[in-house]
Scaffold this active site. Structure first.
Site, PDB file in Angstrom:
ATOM      1  N   ASP A 284       0.861  -1.165   0.000  1.00  0.00           N
ATOM      2  CA  ASP A 284       0.000   0.000   0.000  1.00  0.00           C
ATOM      3  C   ASP A 284       0.911   1.234   0.000  1.00  0.00           C
ATOM      4  OD1 ASP A 284      -3.243   0.550   1.582  1.00  0.00           O
ATOM      5  OD2 ASP A 284      -2.141   1.718   0.110  1.00  0.00           O
ATOM      6  N   TYR A 285       0.289   2.385  -0.032  1.00  0.00           N
ATOM      7  CA  TYR A 285       0.962   3.661  -0.264  1.00  0.00           C
ATOM      8  C   TYR A 285       2.005   3.974   0.821  1.00  0.00           C
ATOM      9  CZ  TYR A 285       0.749   8.301  -2.511  1.00  0.00           C
ATOM     10  OH  TYR A 285       1.001   9.440  -3.221  1.00  0.00           O
TER      11      TYR A 285
END
Ligand code: GLC
Length: 737
Positions: A284-285
């Site tokens: 994820d980011y």
């Protein structure tokens, strides 16, 4: 309901018919081509494939992307979209880079690309996998026409805590419903072959148990037993994998002390060794860099090592792989084989997408595909099927279209932005039909329609309430749209209260006090503690954030063109203090007994939900009779059929969702009081009766025993069949060795 204009449909069909139906190369040919590429790649080029970087919010690419792609140092972007823009980057990759590896363009297409459907929690309330698959299929076609070939969806996190804003993005609290919806969304996005020009590769996220965040606070710690992982949080991901999902996304959360973006048990033991997943995992980011905050990694190099060696193949936005992999290899802390395996998985998906054979997007298709009439009509139909009728006293609903005057009230009644919800892709608020607009389109000019906002969603003054009360008093019926703003749900949007925010309740009370017939339309992304409404509002429709056609869909239901058939995919508590509150709970040694103090309950609140999982009413009435089991005794590897008759005893066509639950009365590990193991949404004419059949087999009856083996144990099982998770018919059977 307006019919689709044949011309627009014909145009779209003609365009697709002329497209080269390039399929991906055969699987073993792909492996050979990957071997050949890997043999030629430098370490920098390999690390380039392990990198995804963010574009501009408006979909544009960043200038640095051009040079990185030309040098083969960037394999994927997120948020870059539009046929023209993606083709510009792709031309550089395919014609100017040394190895001509195409770029993979990813985007969060959660509930629509430009034609925005209801938020996923809303779509899941349809209990209609075909509708959900259709929605994802349309999203895929619009994405692919815009150069986006990878979506970071479906979000399949089980959520039992409505304080968590991301409950809006998934399918609610139940692993069975969640698994059915996960499979439907993957099939919709990917089809049977995602190299097709109108398909994209999907991404099961967020792997795993992200929704178990303590306190419902986003990004917070999760501590989940292996049995709960395997029985509650894994099933929707396994369903996505069984449907062929090409990618997974690791999550932000610390899971049992090992963050999910560096967790060898979930990323390698389960995903690779047990489930044989051969696609790739994207972080994820910046979740890899956050391993330092977690206290798992002492520095960035250690974060890169921990994530890559655990099994995260592609790094989103942070650049630690690129920065530290060479040093880690030199220090013997990371092997080239680690890198090569990650590159192989990514190239495998690019080949399966057909990107090497068809890297470019036909720019002419974009215009004809985006927001086609058929797509917009589908958004209206899916939205109507997602609406849940929570209350309808004295049949306030449906309202006659011949009504003389109607007051439309509330901060969400004429609000285009919030109608499309959070994570609304490339959706534009100006495409949205508000509730006020939908009602105006529905009724003839002879009906007097008045409107007042009344108050804000949050905070604000109450001076508008008097005006709202005045127009309600002067109208034959008042429709009040209240709830949350889209920004109050989704990522980083946890709430400590589940009440209607601001002065909305104050306004509703004042309007109900006029005594005029009133219907409340909820627009929200989570269960709300709407106790006063449940007690005092004559009618309540749960419409979620219904997408660009929300206003028309709600009007279709309000005026009876559609009979609502949705059911809650998540429990509505009475007070936030009950949370977590979900239907498939354990019985405990002291189940709640109002007549015994020393049992599991509260001094200051009921333990029952305000509205239970699976609940939803209709404008007609249904009766379930004649529950039968095909056997009273089966062997552990046997199966038993369950049949029930469903009759529409009312005077209007309608849908019922027949739900099948089981309960193990005793087992080597305690089992929930109910577990959903089947459902079917059926349509019945007035007076019509149908027999619904389910089959219970090993995959429904088994569970993980003390040795964590999936087994069917001997013992008595109860079967419940009903129209929600509380009421219904009961039967039992035994499993014997
Ligand atoms: C976000 C979300 C994830 C999304 C990703 C890319 O932080 O957690 O769901 O897909 O970043 O936008």
């Amino acid at each position: 309901m307006k019919l689709v204009k044949p011309t627009s449909l014909l145009v779209v069909l003609l365009i697709f018919a002329t497209l080269p139906s390039i399929a991906a190369p055969p699987r073993d040919d792909i492996e050979r081509r990957i071997d050949a590429l890997l043999a030629r790649m430098t370490l920098e080029e390999k690390l380039g494939q392990l990198q995804i970087l963010d574009g501009e919010a408006n979909g544009n690419y960043r200038p640095e992307h051009l040079e990185m792609i030309r040098k083969g140092l960037l394999g994927s972007t997120l948020n870059v979209r539009g046929a023209k823009r993606t083709n510009e980057l792709q031309h550089i990759a395919v014609e100017q880079s040394r190895l001509k590896i195409p770029v993979l363009f990813g985007f969060d297409v959660i509930h629509g690309y430009r034609t925005i459907f209801p938020i996923s929690l809303g779509e899941s309330a349809s209990w209609d996998p075909a509708a959900v698959e259709r929605s994802a299929s349309i999203a895929a076609a619009e994405s692919a026409a815009s150069g986006v070939r990878w979506t970071f969806a479906p979000m399949v996190d089980i959520a039992r805590d409505p304080r968590w804003g991301r409950i809006s993005e998934g399918a609610g609290e139940d692993p069975y419903l969640g698994a059915v919806m996960a499979g439907a969304r993957v099939r919709g996005f990917q089809g049977k072959d995602y190299s097709a020009p109108d398909k994209i590769v999907a991404c099961a996220k967020h792997w795993v148990a992200y929704g178990a965040a303590e306190g419902g606070r986003d990004y917070n710690t999760t501590d989940v037993s292996e049995r709960a992982l395997r029985e509650t949080y894994f099933p929707p991901f396994k369903a996505a994998l069984d449907a062929g999902v090409g990618t997974f996304m690791s999550a932000f959360n610390d899971l049992n002390g090992v963050p999910t973006s560096a967790n060898p048990f979930t990323l390698t033991t389960v995903l690779r060794r047990e489930w044989k997943f051969d696609g790739f995992v994207v972080s994820d980011y910046e979740s890899i860099k956050e391993l330092i905050n977690h206290g798992l990694a002492a520095n960035e190099a250690e974060a890169a090592r921990a994530a890559l060696s655990a099994g995260v193949d592609m790094e989103m936005v942070s650049r630690l792989y690129k920065e530290y992999a060479p040093q880690l290899i030199r220090e013997g802390k990371l092997s080239k084989a680690n890198i090569d395996e990650a590159v192989r998985r990514i190239l495998r998906i690019k080949f399966r997408l057909g990107l090497f054979e068809r890297p470019y997007t036909e720019e002419a298709r974009e215009q004809a595909t985006i927001m086609s009439h058929a797509n917009v009509e589908a958004a209206r139909e899916v939205a109507a099927r997602s609406i849940v009728l929570l209350k309808n006293e004295r049949d306030v609903l449906p309202i006659s279209k011949g009504i003389h005057s109607i007051a439309v009230i509330g901060p969400l009644a004429d609000d285009q932005q919030d109608m499309i919800g959070s994570w609304s892709g490339d959706g534009r608020k100006e495409d949205a039909v508000t509730l006020l607009a939908g009602i105006k389109q529905k009724l003839s000019p002879s009906t007097q329609i008045t409107y007042a906002k009344g108050c804000e969603i949050e905070g604000g003054a109450s001076d508008g309430i008097d005006e709202a009360v005045r127009i309600a008093r002067d109208a034959d019926v008042a429709i009040i749209a209240v709830g949350e703003s889209a920004a109050m749900t989704g990522e980083a949007a946890s709430r400590a209260s589940l009440d209607l925010p601001g002065r909305q309740l104050e306004m509703v009370k004042a309007i109900v006090a006029t005594g005029r017939p009133t219907a409340v339309v909820l627009m929200n992304g989570r269960p709300l503690t709407i106790n006063w409404l449940a007690e005092n509002a004559p009618a309540i429709l749960e419409s979620w954030f219904a997408g660009i056609q929300g206003g028309n869909a709600i009007a279709d239901v309000l005026f009876g063109d559609v009979n609502p058939g949705g059911k809650l995919p998540v429990t509505f508590p009475r007070v936030v203090g009950q949370v977590p509150l979900y239907y498939n709970h354990k019985n405990t040694g002291r189940p709640p007994d109002p007549n015994n103090k020393y049992t599991s309950k509260y001094l200051d609140a009921l333990v029952t939900p305000l509205f239970p999982f699976g609940f939803g009413l209709s404008y007609t009435r249904f009766r379930l009779t004649d529950l039968r089991l095909g056997a009273s005794i089966i062997r552990p590897d046997g199966r038993v059929t369950v049949t029930v008759d469903v009759e529409n005893t009312g005077d209007r066509l309608g849908d019922e969702v027949v739900q099948l639950y089981i309960r193990h009365i005793a087992a080597s590990v305690t089992r929930p009081v109910k577990e959903l193991k089947g459902f079917e949404r059926i349509t019945l004419k007035p007076g019509e009766k149908k027999r619904v059949t389910f089959t219970l087999a090993r995959e429904h009856l088994g569970f993980y025993n003390r040795d964590m083996r999936f087994v069917v144990e001997p013992g008595e099982l109860k079967v419940f069949v009903g129209a929600n998770s509380v009421d219904g018919l009961e039967a039992s059977f035994r499993v014997v060795e």
